[in-house]
Write a protein that holds these residues in place. Structure first.
Motif, PDB file in Angstrom:
ATOM      1  N   GLY A 307       0.658  -1.135   0.015  1.00 55.58           N
ATOM      2  CA  GLY A 307      -0.024  -0.081   0.096  1.00 55.58           C
ATOM      3  C   GLY A 307       0.824   1.351   0.099  1.00 55.58           C
ATOM      4  N   ALA A 308       0.110   2.472   0.399  1.00 57.26           N
ATOM      5  CA  ALA A 308       0.785   3.465  -0.037  1.00 57.26           C
ATOM      6  C   ALA A 308       1.997   3.886   1.149  1.00 57.26           C
ATOM      7  CB  ALA A 308       0.016   4.823   0.145  1.00 57.26           C
ATOM      8  N   GLY A 309       1.815   3.298   2.405  1.00 63.65           N
ATOM      9  CA  GLY A 309       2.589   3.476   3.288  1.00 63.65           C
ATOM     10  C   GLY A 309       2.167   4.070   4.608  1.00 63.65           C
ATOM     11  N   PHE A 310       3.298   4.694   5.161  1.00 64.10           N
ATOM     12  CA  PHE A 310       3.063   5.680   6.345  1.00 64.10           C
ATOM     13  C   PHE A 310       2.042   4.623   7.463  1.00 64.10           C
ATOM     14  CE2 PHE A 310       2.982   8.302   2.743  1.00 64.10           C
ATOM     15  CZ  PHE A 310       4.014   8.989   2.837  1.00 64.10           C
ATOM     16  N   GLY A 311       2.400   3.485   7.670  1.00 61.64           N
ATOM     17  CA  GLY A 311       1.519   2.634   8.394  1.00 61.64           C
ATOM     18  C   GLY A 311       0.869   1.610   7.540  1.00 61.64           C
ATOM     19  N   GLY A 312      -0.227   0.905   8.296  1.00 65.64           N
ATOM     20  CA  GLY A 312      -0.901   0.023   7.546  1.00 65.64           C
ATOM     21  C   GLY A 312      -0.570  -1.360   7.214  1.00 65.64           C
ATOM     22  N   ALA A 313      -0.497  -2.320   6.301  1.00 58.95           N
ATOM     23  CA  ALA A 313      -0.428  -3.704   6.394  1.00 58.95           C
ATOM     24  C   ALA A 313       1.112  -4.220   5.731  1.00 58.95           C
ATOM     25  CB  ALA A 313      -1.402  -4.138   5.630  1.00 58.95           C
ATOM     26  N   VAL A 314       1.637  -5.312   6.060  1.00 59.25           N
ATOM     27  CA  VAL A 314       2.783  -6.086   5.252  1.00 59.25           C
ATOM     28  C   VAL A 314       1.971  -7.347   4.594  1.00 59.25           C
ATOM     29  CG1 VAL A 314       4.014  -4.740   7.002  1.00 59.25           C
ATOM     30  CG2 VAL A 314       3.076  -7.415   7.255  1.00 59.25           C
ATOM     31  N   VAL A 315       2.731  -7.567   3.741  1.00 62.86           N
ATOM     32  CA  VAL A 315       2.504  -8.836   2.818  1.00 62.86           C
ATOM     33  C   VAL A 315       3.833  -9.569   2.850  1.00 62.86           C
ATOM     34  CG1 VAL A 315       3.104  -7.687   0.785  1.00 62.86           C
ATOM     35  CG2 VAL A 315       1.738  -9.870   0.682  1.00 62.86           C
ATOM     36  N   ALA A 316       3.663 -10.992   3.052  1.00 70.31           N
ATOM     37  CA  ALA A 316       4.745 -11.883   2.792  1.00 70.31           C
ATOM     38  C   ALA A 316       4.519 -13.015   2.013  1.00 70.31           C
ATOM     39  CB  ALA A 316       5.076 -12.391   4.372  1.00 70.31           C
ATOM     40  N   LEU A 317       5.454 -13.661   1.481  1.00 69.46           N
ATOM     41  CA  LEU A 317       5.319 -14.811   0.566  1.00 69.46           C
ATOM     42  C   LEU A 317       6.136 -15.944   1.513  1.00 69.46           C
ATOM     43  CD1 LEU A 317       4.406 -15.752  -2.405  1.00 69.46           C
ATOM     44  CD2 LEU A 317       6.819 -15.885  -2.806  1.00 69.46           C
ATOM     45  N   VAL A 318       5.029 -17.081   1.979  1.00 67.26           N
ATOM     46  CA  VAL A 318       5.411 -17.862   2.670  1.00 67.26           C
ATOM     47  C   VAL A 318       5.342 -19.252   2.127  1.00 67.26           C
ATOM     48  CG1 VAL A 318       4.812 -16.360   4.621  1.00 67.26           C
ATOM     49  CG2 VAL A 318       3.321 -18.157   3.736  1.00 67.26           C
ATOM     50  N   ARG A 319       5.985 -20.334   2.690  1.00 58.54           N
ATOM     51  CA  ARG A 319       5.937 -21.747   2.303  1.00 58.54           C
ATOM     52  C   ARG A 319       4.648 -22.285   2.462  1.00 58.54           C
ATOM     53  NH1 ARG A 319      10.376 -23.759   1.710  1.00 58.54           N
ATOM     54  NH2 ARG A 319      11.679 -22.672   3.492  1.00 58.54           N
ATOM     55  N   GLU A 320       4.208 -22.801   1.307  1.00 60.81           N
ATOM     56  CA  GLU A 320       2.864 -23.204   1.181  1.00 60.81           C
ATOM     57  C   GLU A 320       2.274 -23.995   2.416  1.00 60.81           C
ATOM     58  OE1 GLU A 320      -0.044 -25.158  -2.379  1.00 60.81           O
ATOM     59  OE2 GLU A 320       2.016 -25.536  -2.453  1.00 60.81           O
ATOM     60  N   GLY A 321       1.181 -23.850   2.903  1.00 61.09           N
ATOM     61  CA  GLY A 321       0.716 -24.528   4.080  1.00 61.09           C
ATOM     62  C   GLY A 321       0.895 -23.919   5.471  1.00 61.09           C
ATOM     63  N   ARG A 322       1.986 -22.939   5.378  1.00 59.94           N
ATOM     64  CA  ARG A 322       2.724 -22.621   6.774  1.00 59.94           C
ATOM     65  C   ARG A 322       2.265 -21.118   7.103  1.00 59.94           C
ATOM     66  NH1 ARG A 322       3.990 -25.182  10.495  1.00 59.94           N
ATOM     67  NH2 ARG A 322       5.739 -23.952  10.960  1.00 59.94           N
ATOM     68  N   ALA A 323       1.364 -20.359   6.473  1.00 55.53           N
ATOM     69  CA  ALA A 323       0.888 -18.984   6.731  1.00 55.53           C
ATOM     70  C   ALA A 323       0.580 -18.760   8.034  1.00 55.53           C
ATOM     71  CB  ALA A 323      -0.161 -18.455   5.599  1.00 55.53           C
ATOM     72  N   VAL A 324      -0.586 -19.489   8.420  1.00 53.71           N
ATOM     73  CA  VAL A 324      -1.164 -19.313   9.566  1.00 53.71           C
ATOM     74  C   VAL A 324      -0.147 -19.464  10.747  1.00 53.71           C
ATOM     75  CG1 VAL A 324      -2.891 -20.113  11.643  1.00 53.71           C
ATOM     76  CG2 VAL A 324      -3.725 -20.115   8.906  1.00 53.71           C
ATOM     77  N   ALA A 325       0.634 -20.514  10.798  1.00 54.48           N
ATOM     78  CA  ALA A 325       1.857 -20.626  11.670  1.00 54.48           C
ATOM     79  C   ALA A 325       2.825 -19.645  11.802  1.00 54.48           C
ATOM     80  CB  ALA A 325       2.600 -22.018  11.544  1.00 54.48           C
TER      81      ALA A 325
END
Length: 343
Positions: A307-325
């Motif tokens: 997003g535009a920044g100054f706070g907000g969210a982050v996104v990650a690319l993670v190993r399949e099946g491991r996002a919740v953990a």
């Protein structure tokens, strides 16, 4: 949650929804004709409309339990401009009751674009407007420019109008050409809200846009999209040089990602965050902390602010099946009001 009938005492005549989006790569390039790579998220905004036979619009947010009244043709304050901008640009000349409910977190996930696209979809249904999905997205951009006061690019509304949750959507924001791109094999997307709120119209967003427009002028190009040799930006004065370096480098990262496997894609995301943090200066210390925790996790290929920044969210690319953990691990060490958004 209150329904349209609960608030207004009658059934709506049109209802539509639209998703939020998360951008994996291509940040702050869409107002310089660049390339972006968003995907839709499951969270959506739903808008219901009904005629009220009066000279005012009655706008109700079920999330904030707030009702605003705005005379037809005027703009209003608070959340009203996102709605009245859509109504005014669509030529609505009668009073409408409008009910809004959304699950898209504010800050980096295009909750405003989701609201605009959902409103325009409902208006298209109510009035039979001849708006295809691209024209609808562009009208949402006009709402931001003319009524909200944010000189955004086209990515957010295009993604909310056209993207799905199964693929990434590569958009050439100059030509509006687009195509679906599969996620890297063996990976999935994790989105975490940092808990740091932001407001684009009160941030440095418009300032950043003015800076890269000046950089383009000094380099003699229409947009930084046209700069193929990143060393050319080193001729610019300080600040403009750093801003331009981010945009040119970010376009290159999006194009490189199209052929990248999960580890390579993750490295591009890490480089993107470093550029947004340093050259573009739109990150936030808590966001940087959350990104660092993600990047250090063994099941994370890469992470960045989105997003535009100054706070907000982050996104990650993670190993399949491991996002919740991964989210559980990272949030336990984060120490702020962060929360998992996707999956």
């Amino acid at each position: 949650m209150s329904t349209f009938r609960d608030v207004f005492g009658h059934e709506p005549q049109a209802t539509a929804s639209a998703p939020g989006r998360v951008n994996l790569l291509g940040e702050h390039t869409d107002y310089q004709g660049g390339f972006v790579l968003p995907t839709a998220i499951p969270q959506r905004t739903t808008v219901s409309l009904g005629r009220n036979d009066s000279g005012e619009h009655v706008l109700h947010s079920a999330n904030s339990h707030t009702t605003l009244r705005v005379p037809v043709g005027e703009v209003g304050t608070g959340f009203a401009p996102y709605l009245t901008g859509c109504l005014n640009l669509s030529g609505v000349q009668e009073g409408l009751d409008v009910h809004v409910y959304g699950t898209v977190p504010s800050g980096g996930l295009s909750s405003s674009a989701s609201l605009e696209v959902a409103t325009l979809r409902a208006l298209r249904e109510l009035y039979g407007l001849e708006l295809d999905d691209v024209a609808l997205a562009l009208r949402g951009v006009q709402v931001e420019h003319q009524f909200v006061g944010v000189k955004c690019g086209v990515m957010d509304q295009m993604a909310s109008s056209l993207a799905d949750t199964r693929t990434m959507l590569l958009i050439d924001t100059r030509t509006l050409a687009r195509r679906a791109v599969p996620f890297p094999a063996g990976a999935e997307v994790l989105v975490i809200d940092s808990g740091v709120p932001r407001r684009l119209a009160e941030s440095g967003y418009n300032e950043r846009r003015a800076q890269v427009e000046e950089a383009s002028r000094l380099l003699g190009v229409k947009e930084l999209r046209d700069v193929q040799d990143i060393t050319l930006v080193e001729t610019l004065p300080p600040v403009l040089r750093e801003r331009a370096r981010h945009v040119v480098g970010e376009n290159a990262r999006v194009l490189a990602a199209l052929q990248a496997d999960a580890p390579a894609f993750g490295r591009l995301m890490n480089a993107s965050h470093a550029s947004l943090q340093g050259d573009y200066a739109v990150s936030h210390p808590r966001v940087d902390e959350l990104v660092a925790l993600l990047q250090a996790h063994p099941d994370v290929f890469g992470a960045r602010m989105t997003g535009a920044g100054f706070g907000g969210a982050v996104v990650a690319l993670v190993r399949e099946g491991r996002a919740v953990a991964v989210a559980d691990d990272v949030l336990s060490g984060y120490g702020h009001e962060g929360r998992r958004v996707v999956p």
